[in-house]
Structures are given as C-alpha cells and as structure tokens.
Design an enzyme around this catalytic site. Structure first.
Site, short mmCIF file in Angstrom:
data_model
loop_
_atom_site.label_atom_id
_atom_site.label_comp_id
_atom_site.label_asym_id
_atom_site.label_seq_id
_atom_site.Cartn_x
_atom_site.Cartn_y
_atom_site.Cartn_z
CB CYS A 140 -3.77 -24.12 -1.74
SG CYS A 140 -4.77 -24.19 -3.24
CG HIS A 141 -6.91 -28.24 -2.02
ND1 HIS A 141 -6.55 -27.59 -3.18
CD2 HIS A 141 -8.24 -28.50 -2.15
CE1 HIS A 141 -7.61 -27.49 -3.98
NE2 HIS A 141 -8.64 -28.02 -3.38
CD GLU A 171 -11.91 -28.08 -4.75
OE1 GLU A 171 -11.37 -28.36 -5.84
OE2 GLU A 171 -11.30 -28.08 -3.66
#
Length: 237
Positions: A140-141, A171
C-alpha cells in the site's frame, strides 16, 4: 512460536497526524494483521520496529474498515502482537543486524509517507538486508520506504524493478493527493521503477521481482503475506 529461528522485521510508522487535516493516521490494521498472520502460520517470529520506538500508532479508520475481518479482529485481540506493537524497537537498533531476518516488511497506512520515505536508519537496513540476500517487501503506502533506498554501488534499489503500491487514482479517490508528501505511483515512475497496478481501484495486485515483493492496497495484504513467504523460500534454493 518460531521454528528454525526464522524472523521477519516489520517496520511500522511512528507518525499519527494526517498532514494538517486534524485527522489521525498511523499503520493500517489490515496491512499489518494479514501478512503477520500469514507469516506466523509459516513459523516466522515477527519483530516490530518504528522510527521512534515504543507504541506505534494504528490508523483508527483502518479498524473501522476491518470490523468484518476475522483476521484483523483476532490480531488486535492477540496479546503477543499488541504488546510488541506497544513496545516497538527503534529501527536504528537493527543496523548491522539485518542478517537476523528473512525479510523486511513495510505495511502501509498514510503514516509511512510522513516518516519512512527518508528515514536514514530504515534506508540503511533495507539496503543491507537486500544485499545480504534477504527479501524486502512493502504494501500500500509502505513502498514509499523503498523509493530512496540506495545500494552500495549507488544505484536505487527499485530502479528497473517491477513494483506496485497505492496508486495515484486511489490517493485521489480518498482525496489525500494534496496531503501526502509524495504520490507513490508518481515517485516510482520518476525514479525509473516499473510500476504496475490492478485494472480497477482497490483490486488485488501483488508483484514479486526476485527478492522485492510489493502489494498495492489493503485488499492485497493477505496475498502479499503469501508472496513474502514464497520469495523467502525461492531465495533459499
């Protein structure tokens, strides 16, 4: 709990403020619980670290999203895991000790975009682990923590490598494109990584390129855990 002394280092965020929105962030429950549960099942001991050490903050929204997830609920009810996350090691403690671990894992949540993109201790550990033949992984991030990693010959770890991670479309969908310090997909492309994503937002995507394993989003968290195990197994043959 662990067999054969197999250990995996999860590097969590210490950051709990979502930019200047007044909202809380941190590590994303599903992206820690799913791979930790998968890897524990395969006999790995999970060690948790964060930039500041101590209690690593969980993104409160991620718990709300996971009320139907048995894996997340049982993870959060497991005193072994919760104790470790309340008492994380400082990342820098593991500089020079990378060979203890079969893999380094960076879960997501928006927190890592604020404190793991340029964290020198984490960057050093990730490069050293990779050069020691270990698996480096992020979901993910979390992959923002891989984007500044330089190997000892000066090349970027992910340049020319196949990767995924939270997409710019995702995002924008959560309306945080102006809050995060870096847009992950944009940065990957800028530094010459070969970025891939699922055909639709929020769909599962996991990419393995040798000993680099990445997952796109929360839905990818469980197969991401399986892919870490597979990459560790492959690196031993």
């Amino acid at each position: 709990m662990a067999s054969n002394g197999k250990k995996v280092l999860f590097i969590l965020t210490s950051h709990d403020q979502l930019g200047n929105t007044g909202r809380k962030t941190g590590w994303y429950a599903e992206e820690v619980a799913e791979p930790a549960t998968v890897l524990t099942k395969y006999g790995y001991e999970i060690v948790f670290a964060s930039p500041k050490g101590g209690k690593a903050p969980m993104d409160p929204g991620s718990v709300e999203h996971a009320t139907d997830s048995k894996t997340v609920q049982s993870f959060l009810a497991n005193p072994d895991f919760t104790h470790k996350i309340d008492h994380t090691h400082k990342v820098e403690e593991f500089i020079g000790k990378e060979s203890q671990f079969a893999a380094i894992v960076y879960p997501g949540g928006h927190g890592p975009t604020f404190d793991l993109e340029h964290n020198e201790a984490a960057l050093k550990i990730t490069a050293a682990a990779y050069e020691a033949g270990k698996v480096v992984s992020a979901v993910c991030h979390g992959p923002i923590a891989l984007t500044d990693v330089k190997l000892s010959d000066g090349t970027l770890l992910v340049k020319g490598k196949n990767v995924t991670g939270f997409s710019d479309d995702e995002e924008i969908a959560v309306q945080l494109e102006h809050v995060v310090p870096s847009m992950l997909e944009t940065k990957f492309k800028k530094i010459g990584a070969l970025y891939h994503k699922a055909d639709e937002k929020w769909a599962v995507k996991v990419v393995t390129d040798g000993r680099i394993v990445t997952g796109q989003n929360p839905a990818s968290a469980r197969p991401f855990g399986e892919a870490i195990h597979a990459a560790i197994q492959a690196s031993h043959h």
